[in-house]
Every structure is written in C-alpha cells, then in structure tokens.
Design a protein around this motif. Structure first.
Motif, PDB file in Angstrom:
ATOM      1  N   ALA A  65       0.838  -1.206   0.000  1.00  0.00           N
ATOM      2  CA  ALA A  65       0.000   0.000   0.000  1.00  0.00           C
ATOM      3  C   ALA A  65       0.873   1.256   0.000  1.00  0.00           C
ATOM      4  N   ARG A  68       2.129   1.796  -3.462  1.00  0.00           N
ATOM      5  CA  ARG A  68       1.073   2.359  -4.323  1.00  0.00           C
ATOM      6  C   ARG A  68       0.890   3.846  -4.028  1.00  0.00           C
ATOM      7  N   GLU A  69       1.054   4.217  -2.779  1.00  0.00           N
ATOM      8  CA  GLU A  69       0.920   5.630  -2.407  1.00  0.00           C
ATOM      9  C   GLU A  69       1.979   6.485  -3.091  1.00  0.00           C
ATOM     10  N   SER A  71       2.884   6.387  -6.031  1.00  0.00           N
ATOM     11  CA  SER A  71       2.451   6.712  -7.390  1.00  0.00           C
ATOM     12  C   SER A  71       1.257   7.654  -7.429  1.00  0.00           C
ATOM     13  N   GLN A  72       0.745   8.051  -6.279  1.00  0.00           N
ATOM     14  CA  GLN A  72      -0.406   8.945  -6.206  1.00  0.00           C
ATOM     15  C   GLN A  72       0.032  10.376  -5.952  1.00  0.00           C
ATOM     16  N   ARG A  96       8.583   3.814 -13.144  1.00  0.00           N
ATOM     17  CA  ARG A  96       7.635   3.202 -12.229  1.00  0.00           C
ATOM     18  C   ARG A  96       8.342   2.490 -11.074  1.00  0.00           C
ATOM     19  N   THR A  98       7.624  -0.978  -8.715  1.00  0.00           N
ATOM     20  CA  THR A  98       6.795  -2.180  -8.672  1.00  0.00           C
ATOM     21  C   THR A  98       7.366  -3.160  -7.664  1.00  0.00           C
TER      22      THR A  98
END
Length: 471
Positions: A65, A68-69, A71-72, A96, A98
C-alpha cells in the motif's frame, strides 16, 4: 586591538542543474527543479524499480500500500512555503515502482515477539531475526533493486540498545551495505503515520531513486577542475584488553558534487587525543593517494587542478605534510577544518530612517553570510533566511537563531570566496533529504552517517563502496 569585526560578505544561493547537457534547466529549489525538469539521470536508471519486501507475518500489504501511495499525487499540509505538491513517482522521475517477484517477498514469523517482550536485550534478538530473514534474499539479489523493511511500532524496544552503542537502523545498514544491498527502512510511527504525506513521499521518493542508482540533480556553476574530499573517522575498541583502532573514510566529490563512492579501511597508525584521531604523515599520504585514484578513475585518468579537503578536527603538521606529499601536481591545496559546534550567533539589523540606530529585522541573518575572523578563520552561516526562493523570504525550520559553522584554514591562501561557495553548494547535495539544504556540506554530513555505520562493519574490503548502500 579593536572590538570591531570584519564586514559581512553574502554569497547567493547555489543553483542546481537537472540535465547533463541542457544547463539552462536549473533551479535553486531541488524539488521544484525535479518537478519542472525531471532528474539529471533521466533514462539511465532501469524502469521499473523493483522493490523486495520484508515485513511481519501477514503485514506485507502495508508495504505494498505504501508503494502504491508513491504513485499517487498529494498536496503538502506542512512547510507549504517550500514543499511542492507531490505529483507521483512516475511523474517526477519518469519511471515506475513495482513489487519484485514473490521469491523476494519475505515475512517474519512473529513467534519471537513474546520472547522479545520479556528479554533484557530485545535489540539483540530483533537484529538477529531480521538479519536471518534478509539472508535468503542474497540468492535473489539480481531480481530486485531496493529492499523495503517494515518495522511496526510494537518492536520499538528493539530499535536501540539500553546501555550500549546500538542502533537497529545502523546495524541493518552495516549488514546489507557489506552485501551490496540498498535498503529503505519503513517505520510505522514515521513513514506510515506521519500526517504530511507529501513530505513522506518526497523524502522516500528521492531516497528510492538514489538508492536505485539515480542522480536527482548536480551542482551548477562550480569549478570543473576541483575535487572535494571529506575525511571522517570511527574510533572503536578491538577488544577489552586491546588498543583502539580507527576506521578511516574518505569521500571524493567532483565538481558537480556527485560523491557516489568512497574508500574505508582500518588503521592503527594514529594518535587518539580526547577521542579525536589524527593520522600519521604516511597514513594521510595513503588516504589522499587512494582518494585521488578514485577521482581519476571517474574522470578518465585526469587529475584535479585544485583539491579541497574537509574534516571536523584540526590538521596536525604530519597530516598537512601527508596531504602535500600526495598532491605534488596540484596547483592549489586547501585544508579546511569545519567546526559545527560554535558559540557565535548572529542577528540581522536593518537601517531605519526613523531610528538612527536601526532596528531588528523581521527575519534572521541571511544564509550565505560570512564574517572573517582573520586570515585563517571565518564564520559562515549555512542556515538562515533565503530571499530568492519565492515571493516570500524562506527560513528553513521557522525557529531559532541561526548559528554559523567555523571554517579554519590549515593550508591554502587567498579570499574565503571559493571555500564558502563550495560549502554552500555541497550543503545541497544530500539526496536523502527533501530540505533546501543541510546545515553542513555533504563532505561532513555524509561523514557522520558513514562513521556510524562503518564502525559496525566487521570486515572492510579494499574496493570502494557506493554510498547509496549507506543512505
């Protein structure tokens, strides 16, 4: 004898460049420059950055999580006069992030936690468990770029050692750096719980990019034929009944400020005075010679015209002789002691037409102000007000009265211009920090990090180390 001091000299905020060829892509604000132009090494780091994970059993999702944050996009809720919006890792660095393959995802069995809660030495137990969990990842080192280690708050008793010199962060860095494995420690109480997510994303995003081998920015407008060397030491015992020995470390920064490698080795040819080690002439010759070899390796065999050496302690006569013996072809050698803990303070006073005596300014003394104390000493304010960052004056930290560092010249001559400009510029080269600058030049701020970690490394190899493993 007079009580008056020399007039104040002010040096403007150094600029950073964000492209190796398009030198017009520059800014004094590191984060704003990244948003506008992208990183200096754009396209040279393999995308995506693959992240291995280590977390307590059943809690890996917290790290996923967190990734993923990254990339926001998010807006800052603190330091809004400095922090830009975080637009996402993909946007800033044009690449990116990953998760690595499943074999690079490790979960730590929590069966040891009850034992740790009752142990008198929980830090030893926790360190052993984490190192044991990291070991299998060495077999898959080619499958990931950076390892994220999640430390929940309930393990806090194991972060530091009561009564001994133990720090879990430095212990893990020492173990993984020796194995060429960059890590990012993600603490629940800091990275996950901190309220300003933009601040966390900028800090972690910068560190992640640099640990993966990227160069976010370099210095603009510096002498291309000058090498900057930072020397540091870690003093430690080799057993209760044996004499102490010294780990000597030298970082070499080029004209752009990129000190990506350093050398480190143990030596007994020192004198230790009040816990401060001083090298013999032969040892100083050795460390400077190896430093120059590192510089020439990065610059196609070319030697610098000028060398500037920083260290926190004075240069003894033997050390000065060792430096000059190792640098016979250099046109100029500057040996500068950088003293951080000084008693001086400075307040800013403005002229006032209504008051002939003037009045106190609304902001502190300007960053970049220098006052000479003689031919060999000067005070330089690395911390202070910056008026050129935006429409309003910026004061990093927003509190306190800035104190200067003291520069003591043990070799070299001329004005303080080159030494002051170099120190200010090198204070902007810490890629593990989202601030406008550090209170010390990177030659000295990195030295503190290296000294802490290196003294925990049992075996030092003869080859240079990459600093990204120690960040």
């Amino acid at each position: 004898m007079t009580s008056e001091i020399a007039p104040t000299i002010w040096y403007p905020e150094p600029e950073l460049v964000f492209h190796p060829e398009r030198t017009s892509e520059r800014d004094i604000h590191p984060l704003r420059g990244l948003k506008r132009f992208g990183p200096h090494s754009r396209g040279l780091v393999q995308s995506p950055i693959r992240v291995a994970t280590l977390a307590p059993k059943g809690e890996s999702e917290r790290l996923f999580a967190f990734m993923r944050e990254l990339s926001q996009s998010v807006r800052p809720v603190e330091r809004t006069d400095y922090l830009p919006d975080w637009p996402g890792f993909n946007t800033v660095f044009d690449m990116r992030v990953t998760a690595a393959t499943k074999k690079c995802r490790v979960e730590l069995d929590g069966s040891f936690e009850s034992e740790m809660a009752q142990s008198a030495m929980p830090h030893v137990l926790l360190a052993e468990q984490l190192v044991r969990a990291i070991q299998p990842l060495e077999a898959f080192r080619s499958d990931f770029d950076v390892l994220f280690i999640y430390l929940p708050q309930r393990w806090e008793r194991g972060f530091y050692g009561a009564g001994d010199d133990f720090d879990l962060h430095d212990h893990l860095k020492a173990y993984t750096a020796a194995r060429g494995m960059p890590i990012q420690i993600v603490r629940e109480d800091k990275a996950l719980a901190y309220r300003c997510r933009a601040s966390v994303m900028w800090r972690v995003g910068l560190a992640l990019y640099a640990k993966a081998g990227g160069v976010p920015w370099q210095l603009a407008d510096v002498d291309p034929e000058t090498a900057y060397i930072g020397i540091s030491y870690a003093v430690r015992s080799n057993g209760a009944d044996k004499p102490r020995f010294v780990t000597c470390c030298s970082q070499v920064f080029d004209a752009e400020g990129a000190g990506l490698e350093f050398i480190a080795y143990d030596t007994a040819d020192v004198q230790v005075q009040r816990d401060n080690p001083f090298l013999s002439q032969a040892e100083m010759f050795r460390v400077i010679t190896r430093s120059m070899t590192l510089y020439r390796h990065r610059h196609g065999g070319r030697s610098p015209r000028r060398v500037m050496v920083h260290k926190s302690t004075e240069f003894k006569d033997a050390e000065v002789l060792g430096c000059f013996e190792a640098l016979p072809l250099c046109e100029a050698v500057d040996l500068i002691q950088v003293v951080e803990d000084v008693g001086w303070r400075g307040a800013r006073w403005e002229r006032d037409q209504a008051n002939s005596g003037g009045k106190a300014a609304a902001f502190p003394i300007k960053r970049g102000s220098l006052i000479g104390l003689g031919e060999r000493e000067a005070l330089l304010w690395m911390h202070g007000a910056v008026e050129t960052l935006g429409p309003k004056t910026y004061f990093q930290g927003q509190r306190g009265t800035p104190r200067p560092i003291r520069l003591v010249r043990h070799a070299g001559h001329g004005t303080w211009d080159d030494s002051a400009r170099a120190a200010l510029a090198l204070s902007k080269m810490n890629w593990n920090n989202d601030g406008l600058y550090d209170p010390l030049p990177v030659t000295m701020s990195y030295a503190k990090v290296l000294a802490r970690v290196l003294k925990r490394m049992t075996n030092l190899g003869s080859t240079p180390y990459q600093f990204r493993f120690f960040m």
